[in-house]
Structures are given as structure tokens and as C-alpha cells.
Design a protein around this motif. Sequence first.
Motif, mmCIF file in Angstrom:
data_model
loop_
_atom_site.group_PDB
_atom_site.id
_atom_site.type_symbol
_atom_site.label_atom_id
_atom_site.label_comp_id
_atom_site.label_asym_id
_atom_site.label_seq_id
_atom_site.Cartn_x
_atom_site.Cartn_y
_atom_site.Cartn_z
ATOM 1 N N THR A 68 -11.553 -28.266 59.502
ATOM 2 C CA THR A 68 -10.813 -29.527 59.673
ATOM 3 C C THR A 68 -9.939 -29.417 60.918
ATOM 4 O O THR A 68 -9.597 -28.322 61.350
ATOM 5 N N HIS A 105 -12.724 -31.526 50.521
ATOM 6 C CA HIS A 105 -11.312 -31.363 50.875
ATOM 7 C C HIS A 105 -10.697 -32.710 51.232
ATOM 8 O O HIS A 105 -11.416 -33.690 51.469
ATOM 9 N N LEU A 127 -8.220 -26.381 57.278
ATOM 10 C CA LEU A 127 -9.071 -25.610 56.369
ATOM 11 C C LEU A 127 -10.357 -25.216 57.076
ATOM 12 O O LEU A 127 -10.823 -25.934 57.954
ATOM 13 N N HIS A 137 -10.794 -38.034 52.712
ATOM 14 C CA HIS A 137 -11.514 -37.002 51.959
ATOM 15 C C HIS A 137 -12.879 -36.780 52.581
ATOM 16 O O HIS A 137 -13.461 -37.709 53.167
ATOM 17 N N ARG A 175 -6.228 -29.883 52.167
ATOM 18 C CA ARG A 175 -6.279 -29.215 50.857
ATOM 19 C C ARG A 175 -7.678 -29.262 50.269
ATOM 20 O O ARG A 175 -8.365 -30.280 50.382
ATOM 21 N N PRO A 176 -8.078 -28.185 49.574
ATOM 22 C CA PRO A 176 -9.315 -28.256 48.794
ATOM 23 C C PRO A 176 -9.112 -29.252 47.644
ATOM 24 O O PRO A 176 -7.982 -29.574 47.300
ATOM 25 N N SER A 177 -10.207 -29.688 47.064
ATOM 26 C CA SER A 177 -10.112 -30.687 46.003
ATOM 27 C C SER A 177 -9.276 -30.196 44.825
ATOM 28 O O SER A 177 -9.354 -29.036 44.423
ATOM 29 N N SER A 186 -11.360 -34.599 45.578
ATOM 30 C CA SER A 186 -12.400 -34.809 46.602
ATOM 31 C C SER A 186 -13.726 -34.347 46.014
ATOM 32 O O SER A 186 -14.239 -33.288 46.345
#
Lengths: 486, 326
Positions: free
Chosen positions: A67, A141, A54, A155, A74-76, A114
Amino acid sequence: MRTKYLAIFLAFTIGCETYGIFPIADEDAGADPTQDAGARPDGGDAGPPIQRSLSYEPAGCGYTVRTPEVTAARPSADVFAEPDALDMIHVGWAGPAHTTFAVNWRSSVGTLASRVLYGTERAAVEGADGPGAGVLEQLGHSMDYGRRADRTQTHEVHVCGLTPSTTYYYKAGGPGHWSPVFETRTAPAPGSTEPFSFGITGDSRNNEENAWPISQRRLAEAAIDFEIFTGDAVFVGINQGEWVSWLGARDGAFTVQDLLSEIPILLVNGNHDGLALNYFTQFTFPQEETPGEQGQGEEWYSFDYGNAHFVMLNDSTTDTVLGDIEANWLRQDLMRVDRARTPWVFAVHHRPFYTCRSNHEPLIAARTAWQPIFDEFAVDFVLTGHNHVYERSQPIRGLQSGEAVLAPTAANGAPTYAAGEPTGTVYTVIAGAGADLYEVSTDCATSFTGQAVRPYAVVSIDDRTLRYQVFNILNGAMIDELMLTK
Amino acid sequence: MTRRLTWLLLLVALEARAQEQEQAQAQDPSTLYSRAEAAERAHELDEALASYRALIEAAPAHRLASRARRRVQWIEARSEGGLDDLEATMRVRDRGAGSTAEIAAFEARALAFESGLLRREALALIGEAWLEAGDARGAERAFRNLLSQEDLTGGERVLARTGIARALAMREGAAAGAHFLEQEGLHETPTHTSLAREARAAPLRIAAIIAIAVFIVMALGLSGRELTSRAVWRRALSPARVLAGLYAAAGPALIAWRYDAEALDTLAWLGAGTLVLAALASLAGAATSGRSRGARAGLAALAVLAHAGAGWLALELGGARLSILP
């Protein structure tokens, strides 16, 4: 007869597979997020789309977070796996230390929430399940990486727009699934003369004599503002279990998390850490990527705290990178430091280039590449590890045929000062917060002092005065002290 | 009159402003924290506590108030018997215990401290001080006193017992220290590992030296006057043997020089140590060609043992950790 042998072979193979000795199936299958029930607990389309990495700008931060490549970034999303576990909470920095902090933690694999709730009133944060009066929220994320028993979900959330020199309270997780409340504090404004202090440790791998958590307890008691780690946190950087032990270590009732949830730890890469994926997924460092740099700009970095500047270097790389790309970055970085506002400059890397007859020889490639830059910009201290001992050099300025030129020395091995700048740089080795102790000598022209003990240091800066103290981790006795005034 | 009044008012205003500034300065978190730290450094804990508490009250949300709270907790947790005992312990922690008489005096004082965290920490400092002073009995006494304290944490219990083991090792040898830890169930601690390694290494070191000495004596004895013969030297130092010897001795060092400079000193020691014995073995081999098969075989066996012994000693000298043995 053949059938008998085949049956024995098959039984053996199945047995081995059962006990996980070696796989007969494709290992990647277990790590494929599309087959991951944890990631999609309802078996449907819950959770955000899966990506390998990400890149995004956290709200209000003004910088980009990237990242590393993982199994799934993944986003939260408010997805919670069972068991509802959340641990290894610690803070770091990617942005300015006086207005930001970042929170990293580990959850059960499959938990995608997150979120961080934060504010300046503990009670308000404790009672909140979402943003509200006196409580703000920031989303981040998660990263899913590793295989089998090592599979891990971490996270990262960045909190920005804060007030300098202020205590904040925060908790991590998601609605209905929050951690306890922790406190952390922002740095003084850049150039401020407010007093602050930081701790120095290194080479905690193997945690012999439980030295790692004891060092953290002592630093917590010293009320430091952040910690510098000189590399080799673990023995094998890709072994997630060692990182779990490192972040989860305890000394009696004290846990490492008690300290690191409150103050950031800034690491440099050691030869044992090996720039492993686990190093980048579990810690937050400033990301200003130089072409040719690994780790999304986290291989080397710098930051300011109050009236001090810190450059964090990687010396476990090729001589070309070290002497060319990284040296150029170092020069550019130090060139930007305004010494009138930021009088104190520290450089940190793992393998010392001044060390006396210990286990590892001095790293000549780094001496050749970096010392002229340290000299040019009158760096005050160079902090290293690798040899598991304590050492402090005489002040050094210049090289002659590759060997150190000693600078004028004041009392107790302190450098002298001309127009506020040190006439020599002090080189230290502070390592052995858990790794096996080595021998050391002071019978070198560059040595001022050295001891084969497990050291940790506390540096306190109050405007133009610096106090450097080194203690024995195991019994707390002071083994070296240096006072400097510019 | 009006002018005088104006001056008076101005003076009053200036005085009030100076007082305000002084008060603000007195309430300034940085000033209060610096004052508290300086007092702690001077081991004046009453003053340190007062400044920390003033800071916490004046600016509770400030970064420095958070640090001040932690320092107050630290001091209060160690003030079972008042601040004097803590100040004395901090002096020893920061400046060392000093001479053996001073260590003994502080030990007597620490034993009179009220039972608690401070007494335990002081006893650990005293144990280390005795070890540094080379007084094994003093160290053992201090660590045994620590072990007998109430409410010891797990870490303190291990610290006390490993301290006793180190004192025993100093007095009776590494094996005694290692044995004590085994009896205490601490055979997996690093202190036990290093003491056990030392206990194993000591007889091996003697055996290595004996093997080398016996080989040298036997080689010289069996070779006798033949060693002065040119023919023997020619045979012993044939190009093939010299090359083989140099390869065996210098090969690892060359590889280290190219690929792992940090191992260079260890392998250079190894090469230097074994090259001398290889040369002597070669000479003895050439000089004893007239001897019986049994004598030559015995000498060859001794050469192998001496070579292994020299390798062992060279690696130890180079700082290598030998982990072939369990």
C-alpha cells in the motif's frame, strides 16, 4: 481600545475556525488514528495495529501487495462503524487477468472489515454470510487517508486461483454487513484465441454534458471485458470529492458502479491526476516496482488479456525518468512478449506525441524516448488522451530529424503487415469524456482523421482480427472504424 | 465380408466423430459469440439473438455468456416495434445518415417507430445528423420531437434541449441559444457556458478589431509626414525602447519555451500581435511630439485599447480560454 481589537480578532478567528475557513489547531490532530474514535469504536484495543503502510501476499496469489503511505493501513478486522455505508465498488487486476481479480470499495471511516465472498453460483453467494458450500472468502486491507471532510476509508481485496473465462459472483464487506452481489469475469487463458473486447475513454474531468457516465453506460451496453482510461479522470487528483463524483456518477438509472463493479478499469496517470495518493488508494494495478518508480510500482505497469499485451506508461514525469528508467523498463517489458502467442500489443499514455494543432503540442520528449522502442517491437496501437478530441494517425514507423516517417498504408489508413507484424504503428487520441472540448485539425502529414467530438472506442479482438470502432459519446453515432487482420 | 464390415464400421465411427466435432464446434462459446457479433455487425439481429441465446444455453457460466446476456438485453430493450426498426437505426448509427434526403427519409421512418427507447435514440441521431449537415431547422425539429416523447430520462431531456439551443445558435447566433437554455433553467450546462462565452466573445472580437483599426488610422493620421523622418525613427527605435518592446513581446514566449512548451504557441501569437502595435505606438509617439497634449493623450489611450484588443485576439487565436469575464 487594544482589548476591543483583540476581542474582534479572537471572535473573527473563532468564527473562521467554526466555519472551517482556516484552522487554528494542528490539522494533523484530526487525522491522527490514535485519536480516532471510528478506528476504535469501543475506545479500547479493537482492530489490528495501526501502520502507515502494509506489504503482504494475499492467500494463494503468489504476488505481494504494497500500500502507499497513508494515515493508517490495516489488515481486515470485523469492526464496523456507523453509518454502515459501503459504496464505489469496482474491480481491478494486480495479478494475471485470467486467474485473479481485485475489489476496491469505500466504507464509512472506521469500518475495518475488508472481506470478499465469491463463487460461480449467484444464489450461493447471495445467501452466504461467510465461506461455505460453493462460496470462498478472501481477506484484504483497508486504508484511512485524507483530512476533515475528505477523510476516506478504502478497502482492497485480492481474489486468486480462479478459472479462466469464467463468470464469478462476489460481494464485499464483512459478516452481516455485505454489499449487494456483483458479477465479474476472468480473462481467457494467455494466448487464447477467444474473442474479447475492451473500451477506451479518457479525460473525464469536470464531467461536462454528463459525458462520463453516458460513456460508461454505452460501454456497458457494448458488453466489453475491461476498460482502458487514457488519463485525467479528475481535475485535481488530491481532491477526494472529485473521485467520489467520478465513481458515483450516474446517467438516469445507470451508475458508473454498474459497469466498474463488473469489469476492471486500467488507468494511466494524467497531468491532472498527478500521481495523487487518492489515485493509488482507490485502484488496483499490477505492482512490479522498478527502482526510481513511484507509487509502489503502479506508476507504470503492463498486463496481458487473451492474446494481447498492454503497457501503461506515465508521461507526466521528468524527461530523465521518461527517457531513462521508464524507457528501459518499457524495452524490457516488450522484449518478454512472445508475439507468436500474443500478436497484439498496445501502449497507453496520456500526452500524445502525434496530435495535430489542438490545444496541446505533441510531447516531443516521449516521442524521442519511446517511439524507437515502439518501432523496434512493432507496437500495434498507441492510445493517448490530453487533447480533448478524437484523432487517428497514419501508420508511422521511424523518426527522421525528430519527425515521423510515414509507413506504407493500406485501405482506410490501416497499416500493412509483413510476417504478421505491422509495418507502422497507429497513434490515437481518445479524450473528452467530460473535459471541455478542444479544436483539432487533420492538416498534418501524420493525421489520418480527427474530429472535435467526445469519443469513446471499442476494440474487439477475435484471434488475428481486430475491429476498432470509435463513437460519439453523446449520441452513440460511429465516427471511425478500422478492421485489421494479421 | 469381414473386411467390408470393418470398413463400414470405421466409416460409421468416423462419421459419428465428425458429427460430434461439428456439434462441439457449434456449441463452442467462441464460435457462437463470433457468429453473433458478425451478425450484429451485419445488422442481422435475428441471427445474432439466436447465436447469443445458444451460447447462454450451452455455457451459462462462461465469460462470453455473461457478455451475450448483456447484448440480448440491449437488443430486446430496443425491439418495441420489431427488429427491422432497430436494424435501420443501427445502420444510421454505424454508417451515418447520408445525404439530407436520406436524413429526411430516416426521420419520417423514425417518427413512425413505436414509442420507446429506440425512437428516442433515433431522434437524437437525426438531430445530430441535421446539425452536421448544417440544417438548423431540421435539427431543431428533431430535438423538439425528442423533447415531446414520453418517458424521457433526465439525460435525454437535457440532450434534447441543448440540441435545440445548438440549432438556435446556428440559425440566430450564440446569444439566442444561450438565452433558450437560460429560459429552460439550464444555465449551468457546458453547452450554455460555451454558447454564452461565444455570445460574449463575438462583440468583444468586433470591438477589438475596431480599436486596432481606429488606433492605426489615428496614429498614421496624426503622425502624417513625420513618419518619414529619420529623427523620428531614431527616437522611436532607441535601444531602450527596442529592448522594452522585445521584452514585453518575447518575454512570456521565452518563459513558456523554457518551462511550459504547451503554452508557447499562444504566447508567441500574443507577442507577435502586440509587438507590431507597440512599434507603431512608439513611432507615433515620436512623430506626434509637436501635437497638443490632448491629442497625444487620446492617441495613448487608443494605443492601450488597441494593445488590449490585439492581446485578446491573439489569445483567442492561440486557443486560450479567457476566463476573466464571468
